[in-house]
Scaffold this motif. Sequence first.
Motif, PDB file in Angstrom:
ATOM      1  N   TYR A 122      27.388  10.459  27.246  1.00  0.00           N
ATOM      2  CA  TYR A 122      26.435  10.786  28.313  1.00  0.00           C
ATOM      3  C   TYR A 122      26.478   9.725  29.409  1.00  0.00           C
ATOM      4  O   TYR A 122      26.525  10.043  30.596  1.00  0.00           O
ATOM      5  N   ARG A 123      26.495   8.457  29.000  1.00  0.00           N
ATOM      6  CA  ARG A 123      26.514   7.368  29.983  1.00  0.00           C
ATOM      7  C   ARG A 123      27.767   7.471  30.860  1.00  0.00           C
ATOM      8  O   ARG A 123      27.707   7.292  32.078  1.00  0.00           O
ATOM      9  N   ILE A 124      28.877   7.770  30.255  1.00  0.00           N
ATOM     10  CA  ILE A 124      30.123   7.891  31.014  1.00  0.00           C
ATOM     11  C   ILE A 124      30.035   9.049  32.024  1.00  0.00           C
ATOM     12  O   ILE A 124      30.491   8.936  33.165  1.00  0.00           O
ATOM     13  N   ARG A 125      29.388  10.128  31.599  1.00  0.00           N
ATOM     14  CA  ARG A 125      29.234  11.263  32.526  1.00  0.00           C
ATOM     15  C   ARG A 125      28.295  10.922  33.680  1.00  0.00           C
ATOM     16  O   ARG A 125      28.490  11.368  34.816  1.00  0.00           O
ATOM     17  N   VAL A 126      27.255  10.149  33.395  1.00  0.00           N
ATOM     18  CA  VAL A 126      26.354   9.715  34.469  1.00  0.00           C
ATOM     19  C   VAL A 126      27.126   8.865  35.483  1.00  0.00           C
ATOM     20  O   VAL A 126      26.990   9.043  36.705  1.00  0.00           O
ATOM     21  N   GLU A 127      27.948   7.965  34.986  1.00  0.00           N
ATOM     22  CA  GLU A 127      28.718   7.096  35.887  1.00  0.00           C
ATOM     23  C   GLU A 127      29.700   7.915  36.722  1.00  0.00           C
ATOM     24  O   GLU A 127      29.879   7.658  37.915  1.00  0.00           O
ATOM     25  N   ALA A 128      30.306   8.913  36.102  1.00  0.00           N
ATOM     26  CA  ALA A 128      31.234   9.779  36.846  1.00  0.00           C
ATOM     27  C   ALA A 128      30.489  10.566  37.913  1.00  0.00           C
ATOM     28  O   ALA A 128      31.005  10.789  39.022  1.00  0.00           O
ATOM     29  N   CYS A 129      29.286  10.992  37.606  1.00  0.00           N
ATOM     30  CA  CYS A 129      28.473  11.744  38.562  1.00  0.00           C
ATOM     31  C   CYS A 129      28.144  10.881  39.780  1.00  0.00           C
ATOM     32  O   CYS A 129      28.265  11.322  40.929  1.00  0.00           O
ATOM     33  N   LEU A 130      27.755   9.632  39.539  1.00  0.00           N
ATOM     34  CA  LEU A 130      27.456   8.713  40.639  1.00  0.00           C
ATOM     35  C   LEU A 130      28.693   8.488  41.502  1.00  0.00           C
ATOM     36  O   LEU A 130      28.624   8.500  42.736  1.00  0.00           O
ATOM     37  N   GLU A 131      29.819   8.289  40.842  1.00  0.00           N
ATOM     38  CA  GLU A 131      31.058   8.028  41.560  1.00  0.00           C
ATOM     39  C   GLU A 131      31.449   9.239  42.420  1.00  0.00           C
ATOM     40  O   GLU A 131      31.825   9.092  43.581  1.00  0.00           O
ATOM     41  N   THR A 169      30.204  -0.101  45.320  1.00  0.00           N
ATOM     42  CA  THR A 169      30.610  -1.287  44.559  1.00  0.00           C
ATOM     43  C   THR A 169      29.471  -1.770  43.677  1.00  0.00           C
ATOM     44  O   THR A 169      29.662  -2.103  42.503  1.00  0.00           O
ATOM     45  N   PHE A 170      28.271  -1.791  44.242  1.00  0.00           N
ATOM     46  CA  PHE A 170      27.124  -2.263  43.473  1.00  0.00           C
ATOM     47  C   PHE A 170      26.888  -1.383  42.249  1.00  0.00           C
ATOM     48  O   PHE A 170      26.663  -1.864  41.143  1.00  0.00           O
ATOM     49  N   LEU A 171      26.935  -0.062  42.452  1.00  0.00           N
ATOM     50  CA  LEU A 171      26.637   0.860  41.351  1.00  0.00           C
ATOM     51  C   LEU A 171      27.738   0.870  40.294  1.00  0.00           C
ATOM     52  O   LEU A 171      27.481   1.127  39.117  1.00  0.00           O
ATOM     53  N   ALA A 172      28.977   0.604  40.733  1.00  0.00           N
ATOM     54  CA  ALA A 172      30.081   0.636  39.766  1.00  0.00           C
ATOM     55  C   ALA A 172      30.060  -0.604  38.870  1.00  0.00           C
ATOM     56  O   ALA A 172      30.514  -0.545  37.729  1.00  0.00           O
ATOM     57  N   ALA A 173      29.537  -1.735  39.395  1.00  0.00           N
ATOM     58  CA  ALA A 173      29.461  -2.948  38.575  1.00  0.00           C
ATOM     59  C   ALA A 173      28.574  -2.633  37.377  1.00  0.00           C
ATOM     60  O   ALA A 173      27.526  -2.029  37.517  1.00  0.00           O
ATOM     61  N   SER A 174      29.000  -3.072  36.203  1.00  0.00           N
ATOM     62  CA  SER A 174      28.344  -2.605  34.994  1.00  0.00           C
ATOM     63  C   SER A 174      26.851  -2.890  34.986  1.00  0.00           C
ATOM     64  O   SER A 174      26.409  -4.009  35.135  1.00  0.00           O
ATOM     65  N   GLY A 175      26.071  -1.849  34.873  1.00  0.00           N
ATOM     66  CA  GLY A 175      24.666  -1.978  34.524  1.00  0.00           C
ATOM     67  C   GLY A 175      24.564  -1.372  33.139  1.00  0.00           C
ATOM     68  O   GLY A 175      25.522  -0.772  32.652  1.00  0.00           O
ATOM     69  N   LYS A 176      23.416  -1.518  32.504  1.00  0.00           N
ATOM     70  CA  LYS A 176      23.314  -0.981  31.149  1.00  0.00           C
ATOM     71  C   LYS A 176      22.900   0.488  31.133  1.00  0.00           C
ATOM     72  O   LYS A 176      22.913   1.126  30.097  1.00  0.00           O
ATOM     73  N   ARG A 177      22.529   1.017  32.324  1.00  0.00           N
ATOM     74  CA  ARG A 177      22.139   2.434  32.426  1.00  0.00           C
ATOM     75  C   ARG A 177      21.014   2.763  31.454  1.00  0.00           C
ATOM     76  O   ARG A 177      21.022   3.804  30.797  1.00  0.00           O
ATOM     77  N   ILE A 178      20.067   1.854  31.311  1.00  0.00           N
ATOM     78  CA  ILE A 178      18.974   2.031  30.356  1.00  0.00           C
ATOM     79  C   ILE A 178      18.126   3.251  30.701  1.00  0.00           C
ATOM     80  O   ILE A 178      17.743   4.027  29.822  1.00  0.00           O
ATOM     81  N   LEU A 236      17.366   6.512  28.347  1.00  0.00           N
ATOM     82  CA  LEU A 236      16.025   6.895  27.905  1.00  0.00           C
ATOM     83  C   LEU A 236      15.681   8.307  28.377  1.00  0.00           C
ATOM     84  O   LEU A 236      14.991   9.065  27.687  1.00  0.00           O
ATOM     85  N   CYS A 237      16.164   8.647  29.546  1.00  0.00           N
ATOM     86  CA  CYS A 237      15.963  10.013  30.056  1.00  0.00           C
ATOM     87  C   CYS A 237      16.581  11.024  29.085  1.00  0.00           C
ATOM     88  O   CYS A 237      15.963  12.050  28.753  1.00  0.00           O
ATOM     89  N   ALA A 238      17.772  10.706  28.595  1.00  0.00           N
ATOM     90  CA  ALA A 238      18.426  11.596  27.619  1.00  0.00           C
ATOM     91  C   ALA A 238      17.613  11.660  26.320  1.00  0.00           C
ATOM     92  O   ALA A 238      17.454  12.735  25.718  1.00  0.00           O
ATOM     93  N   CYS A 239      17.062  10.529  25.895  1.00  0.00           N
ATOM     94  CA  CYS A 239      16.224  10.527  24.679  1.00  0.00           C
ATOM     95  C   CYS A 239      14.993  11.415  24.883  1.00  0.00           C
ATOM     96  O   CYS A 239      14.601  12.169  23.976  1.00  0.00           O
ATOM     97  N   GLY A 240      14.382  11.320  26.064  1.00  0.00           N
ATOM     98  CA  GLY A 240      13.212  12.152  26.350  1.00  0.00           C
ATOM     99  C   GLY A 240      13.563  13.635  26.314  1.00  0.00           C
ATOM    100  O   GLY A 240      12.812  14.469  25.789  1.00  0.00           O
ATOM    101  N   GLY A 286      23.323  19.041  29.398  1.00  0.00           N
ATOM    102  CA  GLY A 286      23.988  19.771  30.472  1.00  0.00           C
ATOM    103  C   GLY A 286      24.123  18.951  31.741  1.00  0.00           C
ATOM    104  O   GLY A 286      23.695  17.796  31.807  1.00  0.00           O
ATOM    105  N   ALA A 287      24.740  19.575  32.743  1.00  0.00           N
ATOM    106  CA  ALA A 287      25.001  18.882  34.011  1.00  0.00           C
ATOM    107  C   ALA A 287      23.707  18.420  34.667  1.00  0.00           C
ATOM    108  O   ALA A 287      23.664  17.363  35.311  1.00  0.00           O
ATOM    109  N   GLY A 288      22.633  19.192  34.514  1.00  0.00           N
ATOM    110  CA  GLY A 288      21.360  18.826  35.140  1.00  0.00           C
ATOM    111  C   GLY A 288      20.845  17.497  34.614  1.00  0.00           C
ATOM    112  O   GLY A 288      20.381  16.649  35.380  1.00  0.00           O
ATOM    113  N   LEU A 289      20.954  17.310  33.309  1.00  0.00           N
ATOM    114  CA  LEU A 289      20.484  16.050  32.717  1.00  0.00           C
ATOM    115  C   LEU A 289      21.336  14.871  33.193  1.00  0.00           C
ATOM    116  O   LEU A 289      20.823  13.775  33.427  1.00  0.00           O
ATOM    117  N   VAL A 290      22.627  15.119  33.354  1.00  0.00           N
ATOM    118  CA  VAL A 290      23.515  14.065  33.864  1.00  0.00           C
ATOM    119  C   VAL A 290      23.126  13.702  35.300  1.00  0.00           C
ATOM    120  O   VAL A 290      23.022  12.522  35.649  1.00  0.00           O
TER     121      VAL A 290
END
Lengths: 359, 359
Positions: free
Chosen positions: B16-25, B48-57, B61-65, B75-79
């Motif tokens: 999921y985290r990888i898909r979120v990062e791809a969506c931002l990119e 550049t700022f967003l690509a630098a590793s953040g923990k995407r916390i 948590l949104c996915a946990c909710g 699904g794509a909406g959650l991403v």
Amino acid sequence: MTGTLTSPADLDLDSYRIRVEACLEAFLTGKIHAAQPYALPAVQGLRTFLAASGKRIRPLLCACGWHAAGGGPEGAGLVTAGAALEMFHAFALIHDDVMDRSDVRRGRPTVHRGMATEFARTHPHAEAEQLGIGAAILIGDLAMTWSDELLRSVGLSPDRLAAVFSLIDKMRTEVMYGQYLDLTGGARLEASTRRPLTVIRYKTAKYTIERPLQVGAALAGADRRLLDALSAFAIPLGEAFQLRDDLLGIFGDPGETGKSRSDDLREGKHTVLVALTLAAADKEQEADLRATLGDRAITEDAAERAREIMTATGAAAGVEQMIEERYRQALDALGAALLPEPVEHALRTIARAAAWRNS
Amino acid sequence: MTGTLTSPADLDLDSYRIRVEACLEAFLTGKIHAAQPYALPAVQGLRTFLAASGKRIRPLLCACGWHAAGGGPEGAGLVTAGAALEMFHAFALIHDDVMDRSDVRRGRPTVHRGMATEFARTHPHAEAEQLGIGAAILIGDLAMTWSDELLRSVGLSPDRLAAVFSLIDKMRTEVMYGQYLDLTGGARLEASTRRPLTVIRYKTAKYTIERPLQVGAALAGADRRLLDALSAFAIPLGEAFQLRDDLLGIFGDPGETGKSRSDDLREGKHTVLVALTLAAADKEQEADLRATLGDRAITEDAAERAREIMTATGAAAGVEQMIEERYRQALDALGAALLPEPVEHALRTIARAAAWRNS
């Protein structure tokens, strides 16, 4: 942007403006009641800023767009939308003033200056200055997010809301891009008008005239054809408006404009007028002008000499001609748009006031 | 906020985290293609700022909710929603760094510092600094407005969108209020924990834990009962997380935390730990502590003495106890929430990592 747009009598825009102001006041009163007590000064700072008279140009154009699309009586949704545009504009001005380190706006201290004065009561000077800037950034941020909140409360069908937000998304990005160009381009004085014309288009023509008109029209369900027709009127008019503003900043009567005729020269503002002057200047004139523009300690003599060069090179007349051309272009587009008569009349009045004003 | 939350294996949060990062990119690549050329450096700065590793916390948590509310496959909406939260967080960090005049974030220059370095190639130093700050304010503004754009593209029914935006509106205002308190309260070192606990609640507990969980749940149509249950877990956990952060900032192992143990002391950060220390200190200890906190030229000896006072007064142990209490409270609330087993397991893992970590 500055200057006067008189509201035409045919549409009851005065009462609309008053309702927009009441809507903003009620919204912020609600926020104050709900605010975390420590954060109250931020909300109150925003309320004070918004209550200080602005011309509410964007809400008024939003109402014109609404009537252009045959929206009918000005309901609560249109008032809320106007308030959202004005709230967004508060964000834009507050952040612009931080970036430009402006001290005065509308005859009062800018938000960061006013907050710094408050903090100076309890903090050392340098720290108070920093805190003032930080607080103003946050107050601008609140204004942006609350503008969004207002807009979503307009009460539209999903389709219409999507159409409105599509324009709002463009508007927000455009004005930020415009400010970015304005911020980063100021120091390079070029003979090309390309950059200052781009800034004018993004920061004034689109942001101040085109998008508010289109948002109002989209609220009333306007189709693509009408949105394009409003754009064809708005872009040249917005350019004429800003070109007039640039001329008044240099040649205006301070008694009428309410601002010094040397500020733009002192800041070294890179306007179309400056670009045209550089393009037509001989070597001596160019050296003179470059020495004067951006000189923080500019003398009245040097300012007057710069004005003479702008006139002697024909640059000032060139800008007048650009205004004339764009004004005509806007009126032609307005005629071709076949709008209801009272709306056409209102927009014609606004166009005249925008292009041919003394203040 | 800092520290590590490991992703539990039961839910596939890594992919999921990888898909979120791809969506931002992908979103920012689209913006770069459409950008006004002069504004490209601003968009690239954000990318550049967003690509630098953040923990995407917050996305995690949104996915946990979402799973807590039985949302089904991610699904794509959650991403997209996760990407919107991360984009908003970029806004918050970029503006916070400007307000705090921080030079480094995630081991790299902060946005205003990086931009200032770019501008210094063509501008005098002081001007480049100003331009760096202005550019960072604008880049933050873009991130905020684009976060909104992402969120509206999630593709929800009007009712569900309204429920999600109601939480988002609260989240945005809360974090801005929290930052306002943090900004303006820093200089006053009080023995009361009221103010630092309020900052923790607004800036960390609500912003980082509660709202992302609730947003995810609301995306899946959660009812009031579930939203409240998530809140009962999130608030004490978020407080424990930040209290741990404050302790690590003073007593942590720099080899593990990746930051100096003197920074918080040098900045004079007014934490719960500092308040408890002041409340329990004798006159001499208090004078010592006040002389050290906020001292830009702090020595290692003075820092060590401050640490000793924090331990000797029992303040450090007091904070440990507050963490323990809040952690227990969060786990009790989690048990009472009767969530699907894999979600409960995931949140339990996150809670443990948040409250009992070394980095």
